[in-house]
Design a protein around this motif. Structure first.
Motif, PDB file in Angstrom:
ATOM      1  N   ALA A   1      38.984  38.879  21.309  1.00  0.00           N
ATOM      2  CA  ALA A   1      38.705  38.431  22.676  1.00  0.00           C
ATOM      3  C   ALA A   1      38.929  39.551  23.684  1.00  0.00           C
ATOM      4  N   ARG A   2      38.136  39.541  24.721  1.00  0.00           N
ATOM      5  CA  ARG A   2      38.302  40.490  25.816  1.00  0.00           C
ATOM      6  C   ARG A   2      39.384  40.003  26.775  1.00  0.00           C
ATOM      7  N   LEU A   3      40.069  40.948  27.394  1.00  0.00           N
ATOM      8  CA  LEU A   3      40.938  40.624  28.516  1.00  0.00           C
ATOM      9  C   LEU A   3      40.032  40.514  29.739  1.00  0.00           C
ATOM     10  N   THR A   4      39.677  39.297  30.098  1.00  0.00           N
ATOM     11  CA  THR A   4      38.705  39.094  31.168  1.00  0.00           C
ATOM     12  C   THR A   4      39.357  39.297  32.532  1.00  0.00           C
ATOM     13  N   PRO A   5      38.596  39.786  33.494  1.00  0.00           N
ATOM     14  CA  PRO A   5      39.173  40.110  34.807  1.00  0.00           C
ATOM     15  C   PRO A   5      39.468  38.878  35.647  1.00  0.00           C
ATOM     16  N   MET A   6      40.317  39.078  36.654  1.00  0.00           N
ATOM     17  CA  MET A   6      40.534  38.097  37.706  1.00  0.00           C
ATOM     18  C   MET A   6      39.762  38.607  38.924  1.00  0.00           C
ATOM     19  N   GLN A   7      38.741  37.882  39.321  1.00  0.00           N
ATOM     20  CA  GLN A   7      37.850  38.311  40.401  1.00  0.00           C
ATOM     21  C   GLN A   7      38.274  37.678  41.722  1.00  0.00           C
ATOM     22  N   SER A   8      38.553  38.511  42.706  1.00  0.00           N
ATOM     23  CA  SER A   8      38.914  37.996  44.028  1.00  0.00           C
ATOM     24  C   SER A   8      37.667  37.893  44.905  1.00  0.00           C
ATOM     25  N   SER A   9      37.804  37.181  46.007  1.00  0.00           N
ATOM     26  CA  SER A   9      36.689  37.009  46.936  1.00  0.00           C
ATOM     27  C   SER A   9      37.239  36.818  48.347  1.00  0.00           C
ATOM     28  N   ARG A  10      36.965  37.769  49.223  1.00  0.00           N
ATOM     29  CA  ARG A  10      37.418  37.643  50.605  1.00  0.00           C
ATOM     30  C   ARG A  10      36.778  36.429  51.272  1.00  0.00           C
ATOM     31  N   TYR A  11      35.532  36.136  50.894  1.00  0.00           N
ATOM     32  CA  TYR A  11      34.846  34.975  51.454  1.00  0.00           C
ATOM     33  C   TYR A  11      35.594  33.692  51.108  1.00  0.00           C
ATOM     34  N   PHE A  12      35.960  33.521  49.823  1.00  0.00           N
ATOM     35  CA  PHE A  12      36.691  32.323  49.413  1.00  0.00           C
ATOM     36  C   PHE A  12      38.089  32.284  50.045  1.00  0.00           C
ATOM     37  N   ASP A  13      38.744  33.443  50.145  1.00  0.00           N
ATOM     38  CA  ASP A  13      40.061  33.487  50.785  1.00  0.00           C
ATOM     39  C   ASP A  13      39.986  32.939  52.211  1.00  0.00           C
ATOM     40  N   ASN A  14      38.963  33.383  52.953  1.00  0.00           N
ATOM     41  CA  ASN A  14      38.808  32.933  54.342  1.00  0.00           C
ATOM     42  C   ASN A  14      38.385  31.471  54.411  1.00  0.00           C
ATOM     43  N   LEU A  15      37.504  31.063  53.486  1.00  0.00           N
ATOM     44  CA  LEU A  15      36.992  29.697  53.505  1.00  0.00           C
ATOM     45  C   LEU A  15      38.095  28.682  53.221  1.00  0.00           C
ATOM     46  N   PHE A  16      38.951  28.997  52.252  1.00  0.00           N
ATOM     47  CA  PHE A  16      39.966  28.043  51.817  1.00  0.00           C
ATOM     48  C   PHE A  16      41.356  28.343  52.377  1.00  0.00           C
TER      49      PHE A  16
ATOM     50  N   GLN B   1      33.630  36.590  28.806  1.00  0.00           N
ATOM     51  CA  GLN B   1      34.229  36.638  27.470  1.00  0.00           C
ATOM     52  C   GLN B   1      33.135  36.746  26.411  1.00  0.00           C
ATOM     53  N   ARG B   2      33.472  37.204  25.240  1.00  0.00           N
ATOM     54  CA  ARG B   2      32.518  37.219  24.124  1.00  0.00           C
ATOM     55  C   ARG B   2      32.079  35.787  23.822  1.00  0.00           C
ATOM     56  N   THR B   3      30.827  35.596  23.585  1.00  0.00           N
ATOM     57  CA  THR B   3      30.139  34.307  23.424  1.00  0.00           C
ATOM     58  C   THR B   3      30.007  33.553  24.737  1.00  0.00           C
ATOM     59  N   GLY B   4      30.513  34.113  25.841  1.00  0.00           N
ATOM     60  CA  GLY B   4      30.308  33.508  27.148  1.00  0.00           C
ATOM     61  C   GLY B   4      31.318  32.474  27.575  1.00  0.00           C
ATOM     62  N   SER B   5      32.364  32.253  26.783  1.00  0.00           N
ATOM     63  CA  SER B   5      33.386  31.286  27.190  1.00  0.00           C
ATOM     64  C   SER B   5      34.695  31.553  26.445  1.00  0.00           C
TER      65      SER B   5
END
Length: 296
Positions: free
Chosen positions: A25-40, A52-56
């Motif tokens: 398995a890959r160590l998948t990233p944690m993706q941030s979003s300034r838009y979501f931070d401001n929205l929520f 991830q490998r196989t997509g999930s």
């Protein structure tokens, strides 16, 4: 919820699973979003298991389960029934370990997921019009050949593998205070809750774990209300990855004791979340993966 009791895999089981799945398995990233931070009005990070490998995340549980098979069991081969992500996870895990796999998929399966499962080396059999039909066929093959059935969520080794997502979240975001998890059969949230509750049990750290179900496929919510596992008479949702008629005893027990809450979202909110994720974070995800943003 949650209670003080721990059920299911031990912390040692989760840590062992992490060592096992690290090889595939890959160590998948944690993706941030300034838009979501401001929205929520809070800091939002997306755990990108779509990369991830196989997509999930399913490869994690499948691989961990297969590594526990002894040499005689491996010779018998493995069997699974799924319309998508679990089938791909089992197929890749099996081929990487030199184990023959047979995957039953409904005739209505996505051509893309069918092709992907075959490409990972599985013997794919199309049968019936539902996953239930596929499970029946899979069980017949198990009786006939002795092959090992690999369930999508109802096994401690599967749950331990899925729980490695929780370990990674703690490593990547040590200050996390709330985790939103899409819920179908419950294997992913059971694993995440199980490992996190044990990891923080000796500290004063508080992490809320919230499950998200599609409102027309809310089998866990119905089971919690009834106090026992309940099977829905029907499900209907765009989020096919979490469109499950019933959970199972082990994930249900873990969810009951270690998850703070389960909420539901409409298909309209899931679609809106899909669009937001694509437009603002530039990620293409399947509907079930958007459930967390839909809930927010």
């Amino acid at each position: 919820m949650p209670k003080s009791n721990f059920f299911g895999p031990s912390l040692a089981d989760f840590e062992s699973a992490a060592r096992s799945v690290k090889s595939i398995a890959r160590l998948t990233p944690m993706q941030s979003s300034r838009y979501f931070d401001n929205l929520f009005k809070t800091k939002i990070n997306l755990k990108c298991e779509n990369l991830q490998r196989t997509g999930s995340y399913k490869i994690r549980g499948a691989y961990n389960r297969l590594t526990k098979l002894n040499s005689e069991e491996r010779k018998l081969g493995v069997v699974a029934a799924s319309a998508g992500n679990h089938s791909q996870g089992v197929a890749l895990a099996a081929s990487s370990l030199g184990i023959e796999s047979t995957i039953f998929m409904p005739k209505t399966v996505s051509p893309t997921k069918y092709a992907a499962t075959k490409s990972y080396g599985a013997n794919v059999v199309l049968t019936g019009n539902s996953v239930g039909d596929c499970i029946n066929e899979a069980n017949q093959l198990v009786v006939k050949t002795g092959a090992i059935f690999i369930p999508p969520f109802d096994h401690p080794d599967i749950i331990a593998g899925q729980g490695t997502v929780g370990l990674e979240i703690l490593q990547q975001q040590p200050n996390v205070d709330t985790i939103l998890v899409p819920v179908g059969g419950g294997g992913l949230i059971a694993g995440i809750a199980g490992v996190i509750r044990q990891k923080i049990s000796s500290s004063d750290k508080k992490i809320n774990i919230i499950g998200i179900e599609a409102e027309n496929a809310a089998s866990v919510s119905a089971s919690l209300k009834a106090g026992k596992v309940m099977k829905l008479p029907y499900v209907s949702t765009i989020a096919d990855g979490i469109a499950i008629y019933e959970t199972a005893e082990l994930p249900f027990k873990m969810i009951s004791n270690m998850v703070d809450d389960i909420v539901t979202v409409s298909d309209d909110d899931i679609v809106a979340a899909l669009v937001l994720i694509m437009e603002r974070v530039k990620l293409v995800v399947e509907p079930s993966a958007a459930a967390g943003i839909a809930a927010l």
